[in-house]
Design an enzyme around this catalytic site. Structure first.
Site, PDB file in Angstrom:
ATOM      1  CG  HIS A  22      -1.833   3.672   8.385  1.00 44.80           C
ATOM      2  ND1 HIS A  22      -0.906   2.814   8.285  1.00 44.80           N
ATOM      3  CD2 HIS A  22      -3.179   4.196   8.129  1.00 44.80           C
ATOM      4  CE1 HIS A  22      -1.563   2.492   6.962  1.00 44.80           C
ATOM      5  NE2 HIS A  22      -3.014   2.742   7.028  1.00 44.80           N
TER       6      HIS A  22
ATOM      7  CD  GLU B 266       1.698   2.805  10.825  1.00 45.60           C
ATOM      8  OE1 GLU B 266       1.583   3.276  10.027  1.00 45.60           O
ATOM      9  OE2 GLU B 266       0.388   1.772  10.721  1.00 45.60           O
TER      10      GLU B 266
ATOM     11  NE  ARG C 197      -5.377   0.971   9.339  1.00 41.85           N
ATOM     12  CZ  ARG C 197      -4.155   0.201   8.886  1.00 41.85           C
ATOM     13  NH1 ARG C 197      -3.031   0.309   9.290  1.00 41.85           N
ATOM     14  NH2 ARG C 197      -4.311   0.388   7.179  1.00 41.85           N
TER      15      ARG C 197
ATOM     16  CG  HIS D 212       2.454   3.039   6.680  1.00 43.53           C
ATOM     17  ND1 HIS D 212       1.641   3.155   6.754  1.00 43.53           N
ATOM     18  CD2 HIS D 212       3.148   3.784   5.191  1.00 43.53           C
ATOM     19  CE1 HIS D 212       1.346   3.763   5.816  1.00 43.53           C
ATOM     20  NE2 HIS D 212       1.911   4.415   4.618  1.00 43.53           N
TER      21      HIS D 212
ATOM     22  CD  GLU E 130       4.622  -1.690   7.061  1.00 41.05           C
ATOM     23  OE1 GLU E 130       4.393  -1.034   8.719  1.00 41.05           O
ATOM     24  OE2 GLU E 130       3.299  -1.182   6.561  1.00 41.05           O
TER      25      GLU E 130
HETATM   26  O1  0X9 Z   1      -1.694  -1.472   5.210  1.00 37.72           O
HETATM   27  C1  0X9 Z   1      -1.554  -0.822   5.249  1.00 37.72           C
HETATM   28  O2  0X9 Z   1      -1.737   0.633   4.353  1.00 37.72           O
HETATM   29  C2  0X9 Z   1       0.304  -0.577   5.336  1.00 37.72           C
HETATM   30  N1  0X9 Z   1       0.643  -2.191   6.641  1.00 37.72           N
HETATM   31  S1  0X9 Z   1      -0.067  -1.209   8.028  1.00 37.72           S
HETATM   32  O3  0X9 Z   1       0.935  -1.134   9.107  1.00 37.72           O
HETATM   33  N2  0X9 Z   1       1.535  -0.013   8.506  1.00 37.72           N
HETATM   34  O4  0X9 Z   1      -0.806  -0.143   8.167  1.00 37.72           O
HETATM   35  C3  0X9 Z   1       1.208  -1.431   4.307  1.00 37.72           C
HETATM   36  C4  0X9 Z   1       0.217  -0.984   3.094  1.00 37.72           C
HETATM   37  C5  0X9 Z   1       1.536  -1.583   1.700  1.00 37.72           C
HETATM   38  N3  0X9 Z   1       0.340  -1.010   0.494  1.00 37.72           N
HETATM   39  C6  0X9 Z   1      -0.732  -1.154  -0.083  1.00 37.72           C
HETATM   40  N4  0X9 Z   1      -1.542  -1.825   0.610  1.00 37.72           N
HETATM   41  N5  0X9 Z   1      -1.281  -0.510  -0.757  1.00 37.72           N
HETATM   42 ZN    ZN Z   2       0.550   2.069   8.277  1.00 39.64          ZN
END
Ligand code: 0X9
Ligand code: ZN
Ligand code: ZN
Length: 418
Positions: A179, A182, A237, A306, A380
Site C-alpha cells: 500500500h 504506508e 493506497r 503494512h 500493521e
Molecule cells: O486491509 C488491508 O489490506 C490491511 N490493512 S491496511 O490498513 N494496511 O490496508 C490488512 C490486511 C489483513 N489481511 C487480509 N485482509 N488478508
Molecule cells: Zn496496508
C-alpha cells in the site's frame, strides 16, 4: 467575473504545487458509529463528500462499534462536525491540520551526506540505488533480482539475504510497500536488510539466522503507487493501473490475490480504495509477488508489512474459520508481539485477521497460506492513529528496532522447525 475565475485558477495551481498544500486545514477524525442510524449517516456523508478512509480503508469495512479514522477535506470540516453532533456521533480529532503534521513528518535532519540514512523516508530512486549499492557491497550475503515490472514499466526488485552455502535453505519471504501511503513499511524492509549486513559475524542470533535461512525481501511492491504518494497524493493506497470505463485509477493490491477473490471486504467499484481489480492477479505487481512464491522452492514463511494499527495478523481474512494450525500461529504471534513490546512497551494486538481487523478477501497472507506457506503473517506497524500514515521520521528507528524483535522471533522459530 473573468478576473475572479483567473484568480481561482491561479490559487488552485499554487495550492496544487505546494507540498501538503492540498491538505491545508484537513482534519483526521475518529468516530465510533454505535447504531445502524449513525452508520447510515456516515454512508450519506461518504456519498456526498470525498472523505478519505484511513482505518479501515473503506466504508464497506465499517461496522457498528468499530472505530473509524477519516480525513475530512478542509472545506467540509465544520459542516461535518456539526452534523456529527446532531446525529449524536461522538468524535475525537486525531489530526487538527494534516498539512502541519505532513511537514512534521520529515523531522529528522540528514547529518551524513555519505551514508544512507535509515532514519529518513526515501523516494523510489533513492531506494532503487540503495538496493544496487547494498547488494554489490555485500556479495556474500546479498543478491538482487528483478521479479517483474509495474504497470508503469518500472522494475520490481527482490533482495535475497543470507549466507551463500550452495544448499537450498528454508526461506522467509517478506514484502513491504504493498500500500503506497504506508511509508513506514518500505523503511522497515530497508532497516531489516541493513541490520542483516551490519550484524552478520557480530551478533550471534542474526549470524545463526543468516547461516541457516534465506530471506527474500521486496522493499517496495507497489512502486508506481509509492512514487505517486511522494509526488501527487500523499494518501494514495492502490496501484496506478487504469480501469476500463472510468477515470478512477488503481486496484487494491491486497484485494487482488487469488484467495476467495472479491467475495468479502472488497469492492467491485474501481473508484473505491478496496477495489479488487478486474480479476485475481490483474495487477502486475501482485502477479510478480505470487510468481516468486509459486516458483521459489523452500519458502516456509510469508510476512507482509503494512501500517497502521499495531497488529500481528494471520489467516484467515476471507472467512471466520480458523486455520488447521491456528494454535501454532496464535502462539507465534503472541510470542512475537511480546518480544516487540519488551523494547519500548509498544502494545500490539494479534489474532486471525477476520476477527481482529475485518473480514476481507484477496489478501496476500491468505493466498500464501492456501498455497502452502503455513506461517503467514501481516504486520500493521505503528502507530494507533496519532499520526497514522504520517508517522514522523523520528519514530522510524524505534519502530524498526522493535519490529526486528518480532521478525527475529518468527525467523528463529522457522529456523528451529524440524
Ligand atoms: O486491509 C488491508 O489490506 C490491511 N490493512 S491496511 O490498513 N494496511 O490496508 C490488512 C490486511 C489483513 N489481511 C487480509 N485482509 N488478508
Ligand atoms: Zn496496508
Ligand atoms: Zn532520502
Amino acid at each position: 467575473m473573468m478576473e475572479a475565475l483567473l484568480l481561482l485558477g491561479f490559487v488552485a495551481v499554487v495550492v496544487g504545487t505546494v507540498p501538503g498544500g492540498q491538505y491545508a486545514g484537513d482534519k483526521v477524525l475518529r468516530l465510533k458509529p454505535e447504531n445502524e442510524q449513525q452508520l447510515q449517516f456516515l454512508r450519506e456523508v461518504a456519498h456526498t463528500v470525498k472523505i478519505d478512509f484511513w482505518q479501515p480503508p473503506s466504508l464497506e469495512l465499517v461496522t457498528t462499534n468499530s472505530s473509524v479514522d477519516l480525513r475530512v477535506p478542509a472545506g467540509w470540516v465544520s459542516d461535518i462536525q456539526s452534523q456529527l453532533e446532531k446525529t449524536g456521533l461522538k468524535h475525537d480529532v486525531l489530526i487538527d491540520d494534516v498539512k502541519t503534521v505532513m511537514e512534521k513528518q520529515f523531522d529528522q535532519v540528514d547529518l551524513s551526506s555519505t551514508r544512507y540514512n535509515y532514519e529518513k523516508y526515501h523516494e523510489w530512486i533513492e531506494i532503487e540505488s540503495w538496493m544496487a549499492k547494498i547488494a554489490t557491497e555485500n556479495p556474500r550475503l546479498i543478491s538482487w533480482f528483478r521479479i517483474g515490472r509495474s504497470y508503469e514499466h518500472r522494475n520490481i526488485f527482490i533482495l535475497r539475504v543470507g549466507k551463500r552455502t550452495g544448499a537450498t535453505k528454508p526461506t522467509i519471504f517478506m514484502d513491504c510497500g504493498m500500500h503506497a501511503r504506508e511509508w513506514i513499511s518500505p523503511a522497515f524492509c530497508q532497516w531489516f536488510v541493513k541490520e542483516a549486513v551490519e550484524s552478520y559475524g557480530k551478533n550471534c542470533s542474526m549470524t545463526t539466522l543468516l547461516n541457516n535461512l534465506d530471506f527474500l525481501v521486496v522493499p517496495v511492491v507497489n512502486v508506481d503507487g509509492y512514487i505517486y504518494s511522494w509526488t501527487k497524493d500523499r494518501f494514495w493506497r492502490k496501484t496506478r493501473s487504469r480501469n476500463r470505463g472510468t477515470v478512477c485509477v488503481g486496484t487494491d493490491a491486497n484485494r487482488n490475490f487469488n484467495a476467495k477473490w472479491c467475495s468479502v471486504g472488497a469492492s467491485r467499484n474501481p473508484c473505491d480504495e478496496t477495489y479488487c481489480g478486474s480479476h485475481a492477479e490483474s495487477e502486475l505487481e501482485v502477479k510478480a509477488v505470487a510468481n516468486v512464491i509459486r516458483k521459489y522452492k523452500g519458502i516456509k514463511a510469508y510476512i507482509t508489512i503494512h501500517s497502521y494499527s499495531q497488529m500481528c495478523l494471520f489467516p484467515y481474512s476471507y472467512t471466520y474459520s480458523l486455520t488447521s494450525n491456528y494454535k501454532e500461529l496464535n502462539f507465534i504471534a503472541r510470542k512475537a508481539v511480546k518480544a516487540l513490546k519488551n523494547l519500548h512497551g509498544t502494545q500490539y494486538t494479534y489474532g486471525p485477521a477476520a476477527f481482529i481487523i475485518y473480514p476481507s478477501a484477496g489478501g496476500s497472507d491468505d493466498w500464501a497460506f492456501d498455497f502452502g506457506v503455513k506461517y503467514s503473517f501481516t504486520f500493521e506497524l505503528r502507530d494507533t492513529g496519532k499520526y497514522g500514515f504520517l508517522l514522523p521520521e523520528s519514530q522510524i528507528k524505534p519502530t524498526c528496532e522493535e519490529t526486528m524483535l518480532a521478525i527475529n522471533y518468527i525467523a528463529t522459530y522457522i529456523a528451529n522447525l524440524p
